[in-house]
Design a protein around this motif. Sequence first.
Motif, PDB file in Angstrom:
ATOM      1  N   UNK A  29      44.493  30.407  74.331  1.00  0.00           N
ATOM      2  CA  UNK A  29      44.980  31.499  75.128  1.00  0.00           C
ATOM      3  C   UNK A  29      45.343  30.817  76.380  1.00  0.00           C
ATOM      4  N   UNK A  30      46.839  31.035  76.453  1.00  0.00           N
ATOM      5  CA  UNK A  30      47.328  30.461  77.772  1.00  0.00           C
ATOM      6  C   UNK A  30      47.807  31.705  78.690  1.00  0.00           C
ATOM      7  N   UNK A  31      47.480  31.547  79.899  1.00  0.00           N
ATOM      8  CA  UNK A  31      48.092  32.507  80.994  1.00  0.00           C
ATOM      9  C   UNK A  31      48.995  31.964  81.839  1.00  0.00           C
ATOM     10  N   UNK A  32      50.183  32.563  81.784  1.00  0.00           N
ATOM     11  CA  UNK A  32      51.411  32.049  82.558  1.00  0.00           C
ATOM     12  C   UNK A  32      51.562  33.091  83.823  1.00  0.00           C
ATOM     13  N   UNK A  33      51.395  32.219  84.824  1.00  0.00           N
ATOM     14  CA  UNK A  33      51.339  33.068  86.053  1.00  0.00           C
ATOM     15  C   UNK A  33      52.525  32.591  87.268  1.00  0.00           C
ATOM     16  N   UNK A  34      52.621  33.300  87.907  1.00  0.00           N
ATOM     17  CA  UNK A  34      53.766  32.753  89.363  1.00  0.00           C
ATOM     18  C   UNK A  34      54.335  34.031  89.839  1.00  0.00           C
ATOM     19  N   UNK A  35      54.914  33.821  91.109  1.00  0.00           N
ATOM     20  CA  UNK A  35      55.296  35.109  91.746  1.00  0.00           C
ATOM     21  C   UNK A  35      56.521  35.657  91.025  1.00  0.00           C
ATOM     22  N   UNK A  36      56.988  36.984  91.243  1.00  0.00           N
ATOM     23  CA  UNK A  36      57.890  37.744  90.674  1.00  0.00           C
ATOM     24  C   UNK A  36      59.219  36.956  90.816  1.00  0.00           C
ATOM     25  N   UNK A  37      59.895  36.954  89.407  1.00  0.00           N
ATOM     26  CA  UNK A  37      61.361  36.165  89.537  1.00  0.00           C
ATOM     27  C   UNK A  37      61.056  34.734  89.207  1.00  0.00           C
ATOM     28  N   UNK A  38      59.825  34.468  89.030  1.00  0.00           N
ATOM     29  CA  UNK A  38      59.687  32.731  89.045  1.00  0.00           C
ATOM     30  C   UNK A  38      60.077  32.364  87.334  1.00  0.00           C
ATOM     31  N   UNK A  39      60.381  33.305  86.618  1.00  0.00           N
ATOM     32  CA  UNK A  39      60.662  32.965  85.182  1.00  0.00           C
ATOM     33  C   UNK A  39      59.796  33.269  84.122  1.00  0.00           C
ATOM     34  N   UNK A  40      58.683  33.794  84.353  1.00  0.00           N
ATOM     35  CA  UNK A  40      57.462  34.065  83.326  1.00  0.00           C
ATOM     36  C   UNK A  40      58.439  34.799  82.040  1.00  0.00           C
ATOM     37  N   UNK A  41      58.976  35.839  82.518  1.00  0.00           N
ATOM     38  CA  UNK A  41      59.661  36.314  81.295  1.00  0.00           C
ATOM     39  C   UNK A  41      60.689  35.586  80.595  1.00  0.00           C
ATOM     40  N   UNK A  42      61.607  34.950  81.548  1.00  0.00           N
ATOM     41  CA  UNK A  42      62.433  34.159  80.798  1.00  0.00           C
ATOM     42  C   UNK A  42      62.011  33.155  79.863  1.00  0.00           C
ATOM     43  N   UNK A  43      60.856  32.567  80.271  1.00  0.00           N
ATOM     44  CA  UNK A  43      60.058  31.462  79.493  1.00  0.00           C
ATOM     45  C   UNK A  43      59.777  32.127  78.017  1.00  0.00           C
ATOM     46  N   UNK A  44      59.224  33.348  78.109  1.00  0.00           N
ATOM     47  CA  UNK A  44      58.779  33.949  76.918  1.00  0.00           C
ATOM     48  C   UNK A  44      60.162  34.406  75.864  1.00  0.00           C
ATOM     49  N   UNK A  45      61.163  34.780  76.695  1.00  0.00           N
ATOM     50  CA  UNK A  45      62.255  35.065  75.998  1.00  0.00           C
ATOM     51  C   UNK A  45      62.972  33.684  75.226  1.00  0.00           C
ATOM     52  N   UNK A  46      62.806  32.493  75.860  1.00  0.00           N
ATOM     53  CA  UNK A  46      63.143  31.514  75.451  1.00  0.00           C
ATOM     54  C   UNK A  46      62.334  30.896  74.028  1.00  0.00           C
ATOM     55  N   UNK A  47      61.011  31.470  74.454  1.00  0.00           N
ATOM     56  CA  UNK A  47      60.188  31.077  73.256  1.00  0.00           C
ATOM     57  C   UNK A  47      60.537  31.734  71.986  1.00  0.00           C
ATOM     58  N   UNK A  48      60.896  33.248  72.226  1.00  0.00           N
ATOM     59  CA  UNK A  48      61.409  34.174  71.214  1.00  0.00           C
ATOM     60  C   UNK A  48      62.725  33.639  70.509  1.00  0.00           C
ATOM     61  N   UNK A  49      63.361  32.628  71.558  1.00  0.00           N
ATOM     62  CA  UNK A  49      64.572  32.175  70.957  1.00  0.00           C
ATOM     63  C   UNK A  49      65.749  33.570  70.913  1.00  0.00           C
ATOM     64  N   UNK A  50      65.420  34.428  72.108  1.00  0.00           N
ATOM     65  CA  UNK A  50      66.380  35.409  72.312  1.00  0.00           C
ATOM     66  C   UNK A  50      67.599  34.729  73.063  1.00  0.00           C
ATOM     67  N   UNK A  51      67.015  34.009  73.831  1.00  0.00           N
ATOM     68  CA  UNK A  51      67.975  32.902  74.622  1.00  0.00           C
ATOM     69  C   UNK A  51      67.631  31.404  74.439  1.00  0.00           C
ATOM     70  N   UNK A  52      68.555  30.631  74.864  1.00  0.00           N
ATOM     71  CA  UNK A  52      68.511  29.199  74.525  1.00  0.00           C
ATOM     72  C   UNK A  52      68.530  28.285  75.681  1.00  0.00           C
ATOM     73  N   UNK A  53      67.952  27.173  75.747  1.00  0.00           N
ATOM     74  CA  UNK A  53      67.915  26.349  77.022  1.00  0.00           C
ATOM     75  C   UNK A  53      69.329  25.445  76.932  1.00  0.00           C
ATOM     76  N   UNK A  54      69.797  25.274  78.208  1.00  0.00           N
ATOM     77  CA  UNK A  54      70.985  24.430  78.317  1.00  0.00           C
ATOM     78  C   UNK A  54      70.732  22.844  77.878  1.00  0.00           C
ATOM     79  N   UNK A  55      69.441  22.484  78.216  1.00  0.00           N
ATOM     80  CA  UNK A  55      69.197  21.192  77.927  1.00  0.00           C
ATOM     81  C   UNK A  55      67.593  21.343  77.320  1.00  0.00           C
ATOM     82  N   UNK A  56      67.184  20.125  76.882  1.00  0.00           N
ATOM     83  CA  UNK A  56      65.860  20.173  76.255  1.00  0.00           C
ATOM     84  C   UNK A  56      65.736  20.972  74.993  1.00  0.00           C
ATOM     85  N   UNK A  57      64.590  20.876  74.401  1.00  0.00           N
ATOM     86  CA  UNK A  57      64.411  21.706  73.031  1.00  0.00           C
ATOM     87  C   UNK A  57      63.050  22.611  73.145  1.00  0.00           C
TER      88      UNK A  57
END
Lengths: 223, 281
Positions: free
Chosen positions: A30-58
Amino acid sequence: MIQVRGISFSFKKGRPIFAGLNLEASPGEFLVLTGHSGSGKTTLLRLLQMEIFPEEGEVNVAGHSSKNINSKKLVSLRRSIGVIFQDFRLINSMTTSENVALTLKVTGVSQKWLAERVLRTMGEIGIANLAHFYPEELSGGEKQKVAIARAIIGKPLLLLADEPTGSLDPEASRGIIGLLRKINIGGTTVLLASHSVSLFEGDRYRILKINNGLLAAHRDNGG
Amino acid sequence: MAVRSKKDSLSGFWGRAVAGCSLIFSFLFLFIIAGRNVMTIADDFRKEMSIQVYFDRAISPEEIAQAQLVIRNMEGISEVKFISSEDALKFMQMEFGSSLFSELQTNPLPPSFEIKLDRDHQALKQVRKTADSLRAIPNVTEVDYAGELLGKVERLRELVIYVGLVFLGLISLAATAVVSNAAQILYFREKEKIEVMRMLGATDFYMARPLIIKGTLIGVISALIAILISLAIYLALGNEFMRIEFVPVEIILAVMGWAGLWGAYGGYSGYARGRKQRISG
């Protein structure tokens, strides 16, 4: 369950969100991802859903890699992930049971099994009495429970929750976190993004903070 | 209440798409009726058209028989009728009155053959070729046929075919545009639902299916309504006024099938356009 290795990502004409971010999550965590607004929490979730893809890395989720995923595998990945949003994203023209059933309907589960599984799942979440209501007739906490039922009815390996308590009062929020914990105990890996960690004190959660595009351990209660 | 009002607005929305397509298909059916009418007139003209072959008045009966044999053996000849000088004069007297010819000492009219061509040899090019062959027969002084008029009829036929093809293309584009726009608007109206389904693991076909089905139905229903509109106009103009029957069943079924296919394509293209805008947006 989740392996994120050295990913970089930025939106068009925007500053980089991540630069070499790494993340590992084992099955049942059970992981909790925290950070200030605009830090990229939602973006990371979208990357995990592969709704968007990273420019580098996997990004690798449940055996699906962002490097070689195709549309067929993407459908398979999304069927193995349950997603919960702050704004619930329920379909207002459908009853709550129809909303919950939608997860199975899109995968082609027969009508015979559908009703039984919908009622059983709604019963487990404690909203069986709301089956014939429309989302507009429900409170925020009830809507989120319907969204959770919809996310877990397909028995996902991973549950992604983006600010699931963001629009709820403290009591409803505690109820939702308790429910997610119960689902996690059942074996589902949970990754939850939240700007506030106060709800997670005293429990067994791994809390990670996004800071300047990188992840760092915020606090580890469970050890 | 909100759900019902959304359903009402959607049915009105699809109703407008059906009305638009019905209007477009009505033009198509009216064009088919008019086009078939023109084609039938052109075919009738071709069928009725004959070639007159005039001979030297001094030709002997043996030479006439010889020429008739040559003509009958020519390719594409379906009917050969001999008109003697005497028969030609009798015909003229019947047409213009006998007094006009009473002063004549001798019959000035030459013997002739009236020739009709079979269906496969009625085109202007072939008529010209046959006329050239007829001119080469000994003692033939003149070969006459309505070449200029036949040319005009042929050009009219070609025009109907070309305009028909262009019209069919434009109708296809217009109908697809109407259905595609309707589907795209529906995509955006249903965007949240589609996005949720995508998130839940729905395939593109699953998400596009309702739009494809609705597009197909719009096409087929619109074609059916257009048939009724065209029939009403056809009957209002009066059946006896028209030279041909209404659009045949085979063409009606073909247009309905074609409309259904274009409707399905319009439905899918609306989905694809909506999805593309979602991705680039």
